[in-house]
Design a protein around this motif. Structure first.
Motif, mmCIF file in Angstrom:
data_model
loop_
_atom_site.group_PDB
_atom_site.id
_atom_site.type_symbol
_atom_site.label_atom_id
_atom_site.label_comp_id
_atom_site.label_asym_id
_atom_site.label_seq_id
_atom_site.Cartn_x
_atom_site.Cartn_y
_atom_site.Cartn_z
ATOM 1 N N LYS A 1 1.072 -0.910 -0.156
ATOM 2 C CA LYS A 1 -0.028 0.169 0.040
ATOM 3 C C LYS A 1 0.820 1.344 -0.051
ATOM 4 O O LYS A 1 1.841 1.464 1.059
ATOM 5 C CB LYS A 1 -0.647 0.278 1.287
ATOM 6 C CG LYS A 1 -1.934 -1.559 1.816
ATOM 7 C CD LYS A 1 -2.638 -1.450 0.679
ATOM 8 C CE LYS A 1 -3.601 -2.548 1.156
ATOM 9 N NZ LYS A 1 -4.304 -2.904 0.071
ATOM 10 N N ASN B 1 -1.511 4.094 -9.214
ATOM 11 C CA ASN B 1 -2.469 2.679 -9.933
ATOM 12 C C ASN B 1 -2.378 1.726 -10.872
ATOM 13 O O ASN B 1 -2.230 0.502 -10.890
ATOM 14 C CB ASN B 1 -3.904 2.918 -9.367
ATOM 15 C CG ASN B 1 -4.034 2.972 -7.480
ATOM 16 O OD1 ASN B 1 -3.060 2.640 -7.207
ATOM 17 N ND2 ASN B 1 -4.871 4.247 -7.349
ATOM 18 N N THR C 1 -3.496 4.987 -2.477
ATOM 19 C CA THR C 1 -4.838 6.070 -2.150
ATOM 20 C C THR C 1 -3.653 7.915 -1.869
ATOM 21 O O THR C 1 -3.030 7.440 -1.489
ATOM 22 C CB THR C 1 -5.061 5.403 -0.597
ATOM 23 O OG1 THR C 1 -6.230 3.827 -1.222
ATOM 24 C CG2 THR C 1 -6.352 6.233 -0.569
ATOM 25 N N VAL D 1 -8.123 1.496 4.652
ATOM 26 C CA VAL D 1 -6.948 2.354 3.678
ATOM 27 C C VAL D 1 -5.658 0.443 3.492
ATOM 28 O O VAL D 1 -5.892 -0.028 3.128
ATOM 29 C CB VAL D 1 -5.651 2.826 3.733
ATOM 30 C CG1 VAL D 1 -4.921 3.013 2.384
ATOM 31 C CG2 VAL D 1 -7.016 3.699 2.937
ATOM 32 N N VAL E 1 -9.000 -1.094 -4.734
ATOM 33 C CA VAL E 1 -7.935 0.124 -3.780
ATOM 34 C C VAL E 1 -9.378 1.660 -3.778
ATOM 35 O O VAL E 1 -9.654 2.026 -4.425
ATOM 36 C CB VAL E 1 -6.695 0.574 -4.489
ATOM 37 C CG1 VAL E 1 -7.163 0.920 -6.219
ATOM 38 C CG2 VAL E 1 -6.321 1.628 -4.431
ATOM 39 N N PRO E 2 -9.338 2.387 -2.133
ATOM 40 C CA PRO E 2 -9.298 3.072 -2.855
ATOM 41 C C PRO E 2 -8.921 4.007 -3.071
ATOM 42 O O PRO E 2 -7.688 5.111 -2.239
ATOM 43 C CB PRO E 2 -10.336 3.413 -0.958
ATOM 44 C CG PRO E 2 -9.168 2.791 0.049
ATOM 45 C CD PRO E 2 -8.683 1.102 -1.330
ATOM 46 N N SER E 3 -9.399 5.302 -4.197
ATOM 47 C CA SER E 3 -7.777 5.850 -4.194
ATOM 48 C C SER E 3 -7.716 7.480 -4.089
ATOM 49 O O SER E 3 -7.216 7.630 -4.173
ATOM 50 C CB SER E 3 -8.219 5.425 -5.930
ATOM 51 O OG SER E 3 -9.682 6.318 -6.778
#
Length: 228
Positions: A122, A157, A168, A207, A215-217
């Motif tokens: 991450k 990403n 993120t 996250v 993925v929570p961008s």
């Protein structure tokens, strides 16, 4: 034991997050110019190529579960009436862009193989509501750098997808760091209720725990009570 590399680990959001993740059993590699109170301290000025290289060398070939870029700088007098764009020196602008925008790119590039070893690495980039469309602040270089992070996150990403590395960008309003609390108390900032640090660390926890399949961008954290 997960390993986290935290940029800006000596104070503010970075320092609080380092303590939070260490309390959960994480191994912390803290990068800052001033001593970090938690984990293994890597002294480096990430506004320079030499500083970036020093961090990458210090990490070596170890696996990293998270690269948390939680540091940053802003212009003299930023967010107060003292800020004057026309008086901001070129050196200040160049250094700000180097720290806030160039360094995250170079660190992601230099540490991609370390993150890939984790299997679900991450990258968290600390943006700002100043970098969100239609919420810009008048600090030109800082706002530009935070807008730029949105593009960095999207491109990372795409570029690192095959390595199962997710990026993120978190864009908060003011958070209850000691610096913000003091600025409110002394009247530098208007009366307001900053975002509790516990909400910030809870967001970071979320996250870090999302699977490699999503993925929570971008996450925007707004204050309920803004400056009056």
């Amino acid at each position: 034991m997960p390993t986290y590399l935290i940029i800006g680990a000596s104070r503010g959001i970075g320092g609080a997050t380092a303590q939070h993740l260490a309390d959960q059993g994480g191994e912390i590699l803290g990068v800052s110019r001033n001593p970090a109170a938690v984990g293994h301290w890597i002294e480096a000025d990430i506004g320079t190529v030499d500083g970036i290289s020093k961090v990458v060398k210090a990490v070596g070939d170890r696996s990293i579960d998270g690269l948390l870029y939680l540091g940053g700088v802003w212009e003299k007098g930023a967010f107060t009436d003292e800020y004057d764009f026309l008086s901001s020196p070129a050196e200040e602008t160049l250094q700000l862009i180097a720290v806030n925008l160039t360094a995250p790119i170079l660190l992601a590039q230099g540490l991609a193989q370390n993150l890939a070893k984790a299997g679900s690495g991450k990258i968290i980039l600390m943006g700002s509501m100043s970098g969100v469309q239609n919420t810009a602040s008048r600090e030109v270089a800082n706002t530009a750098s935070k807008f730029g992070l949105q593009g960095v996150g999207e491109a990372l990403n795409l570029s690192l997808r095959e390595h199962r590395i997710a990026t993120t960008v978190i864009n908060p309003d003011n958070v209850t760091t000691p610096e913000v609390v003091e600025d409110i108390a002394t009247g530098v900032f208007g009366d307001q209720a900053p975002i509790p640090m516990e909400d910030m660390t809870a967001t970071i926890d979320y996250v870090l725990r999302v699977s490699a399949d999503a993925v929570p961008s971008v996450i925007n954290l707004r204050q309920i009570k803004l400056e009056e």
